[in-house]
Enzyme design. Structure first.
Site, PDB file in Angstrom:
ATOM      1  N   ASP A   1       1.800   2.371  -1.961  1.00  0.00           N
ATOM      2  CA  ASP A   1       2.912   3.333  -1.922  1.00  0.00           C
ATOM      3  C   ASP A   1       2.780   4.269  -0.718  1.00  0.00           C
ATOM      4  O   ASP A   1       1.789   4.994  -0.597  1.00  0.00           O
ATOM      5  CB  ASP A   1       2.933   4.175  -3.207  1.00  0.00           C
ATOM      6  CG  ASP A   1       3.187   3.334  -4.443  1.00  0.00           C
ATOM      7  OD1 ASP A   1       4.085   2.482  -4.408  1.00  0.00           O
ATOM      8  OD2 ASP A   1       2.481   3.536  -5.460  1.00  0.00           O
TER       9      ASP A   1
ATOM     10  N   ASP B   1      -3.792   0.955   0.651  1.00  0.00           N
ATOM     11  CA  ASP B   1      -3.011   1.574  -0.398  1.00  0.00           C
ATOM     12  C   ASP B   1      -1.619   0.928  -0.278  1.00  0.00           C
ATOM     13  O   ASP B   1      -1.311   0.293   0.741  1.00  0.00           O
ATOM     14  CB  ASP B   1      -2.944   3.083  -0.143  1.00  0.00           C
ATOM     15  CG  ASP B   1      -1.984   3.784  -1.073  1.00  0.00           C
ATOM     16  OD1 ASP B   1      -2.034   3.519  -2.283  1.00  0.00           O
ATOM     17  OD2 ASP B   1      -1.162   4.584  -0.582  1.00  0.00           O
TER      18      ASP B   1
HETATM   19  C1  BG6 Z   1       0.221   5.811  -6.418  1.00  0.00           C
HETATM   20  C2  BG6 Z   1       1.365   6.728  -6.045  1.00  0.00           C
HETATM   21  O1  BG6 Z   1       0.157   4.755  -5.512  1.00  0.00           O
HETATM   22  O2  BG6 Z   1       0.419   5.291  -7.735  1.00  0.00           O
HETATM   23  C3  BG6 Z   1       1.533   7.817  -7.086  1.00  0.00           C
HETATM   24  O3  BG6 Z   1       1.101   7.301  -4.782  1.00  0.00           O
HETATM   25  C4  BG6 Z   1       1.672   7.212  -8.478  1.00  0.00           C
HETATM   26  O4  BG6 Z   1       2.681   8.571  -6.765  1.00  0.00           O
HETATM   27  C5  BG6 Z   1       0.497   6.276  -8.759  1.00  0.00           C
HETATM   28  O5  BG6 Z   1       1.708   8.220  -9.469  1.00  0.00           O
HETATM   29  C6  BG6 Z   1       0.617   5.569 -10.109  1.00  0.00           C
HETATM   30  O6  BG6 Z   1       1.718   4.735 -10.062  1.00  0.00           O
HETATM   31  P1  BG6 Z   1       2.425   4.080 -11.338  1.00  0.00           P
HETATM   32  O7  BG6 Z   1       3.436   3.132 -10.729  1.00  0.00           O
HETATM   33  O8  BG6 Z   1       1.355   3.350 -12.111  1.00  0.00           O
HETATM   34  O9  BG6 Z   1       3.048   5.178 -12.116  1.00  0.00           O
HETATM   35 MG    MG Z   2       0.076   6.015  -1.169  1.00  0.00          MG
END
Ligand code: BG6
Ligand code: MG
Length: 217
Positions: free
Chosen positions: A11, A9
């Site tokens: 984030d 993953d």
């Molecule tokens: C995930 C995060 O990796 O990505 C979430 O943990 C986030 O918090 C999701 O909502 C979608 O991300 P994005 O950048 O497409 O809004």
């Molecule tokens: Mg994450």
């Protein structure tokens, strides 16, 4: 299909963008007139943009307040605030140990893949200078189901031609650990054991996971 792989993953695993996502949700909530409690941070970890918005609106008692086009506009507003926070990201924003871990896995012959729900992931990989370390990056726009469904981890395994049982998934989100386990992979959690109560093997940070687990592979 005998490739061994580590599927990351992004984030909250390779860099601390989980916090940045949450700060943007808090700012959106404020603009709608309510305070988003810190307790929601773990609930939205790993959850797609629109699904996170539903959780945020529920926390503010606004579940049925907006039409679908209005929700899309709210999600875009949150994204603009998030992008503002990450636009200056560089390799300095990688967690300690991330660079070393990615290099070590290559040397040990592991395929490396990314299973992030974020549409901003390709930007971040480029900005932090690690895009070329990945053998495959799943495009979340191609998926039917978000985490905790196993689809994203199974897709990553398929892209690097590995059987799930030869894959290790690395996650900071409860929903992400569910996804890895449902895919039939070994799960490594990064974060707090009480948040990742569904994961047998949890390390407080990536550097500890590198020292105590990955370096022993
Ligand atoms: C995930 C995060 O990796 O990505 C979430 O943990 C986030 O918090 C999701 O909502 C979608 O991300 P994005 O950048 O497409 O809004
Ligand atoms: Mg994450």
């Amino acid at each position: 299909m005998e490739n061994r792989a580590v599927i990351f993953d992004l984030d909250g695993v390779l860099t601390e963008t989980s916090r940045a996502h949450f700060l943007a949700w808090q700012a959106l909530a404020k603009s709608l007139g309510f305070e988003l409690p810190d307790s929601v941070e773990d609930a939205v970890r790993g959850i797609s943009r629109l699904a996170s918005l539903e959780i945020v609106l529920e926390a503010g008692g606004m579940t049925d307040r907006f039409s679908q086009p209005e929700k899309v506009a709210l999600a875009e507003k949150k994204n603009a605030m998030y992008v503002e926070q990450i636009k200056g990201y560089t390799a300095d924003d990688l967690f300690e140990g991330a660079d070393e871990l990615l290099r070590m896995l290559k040397v040990k012959g592991y395929k490396v893949a990314l299973a992030s729900a974020s549409k901003n992931a390709p930007f971040l990989l480029d900005a932090m200078g690690i895009a070329d370390r990945f053998d495959a990056v799943v495009d979340p726009a191609t998926l039917k189901n978000g985490k905790p469904d196993p689809e994203i981890f199974l897709k990553a395994a398929e892209l690097v031609k590995s059987f799930p049982e030869n894959c290790i998934g690395v996650e900071d989100a409860y929903a992400g650990i569910e996804s890895i386990r449902a895919a039939g992979m070994k799960a490594i959690g990064i974060g707090k054991p009480e948040v990742l109560s569904n994961c047998e093997t949890v390390y407080p940070d990536l550097k500890t996971a590198l020292d105590d687990y990955f370096s022993t592979l």
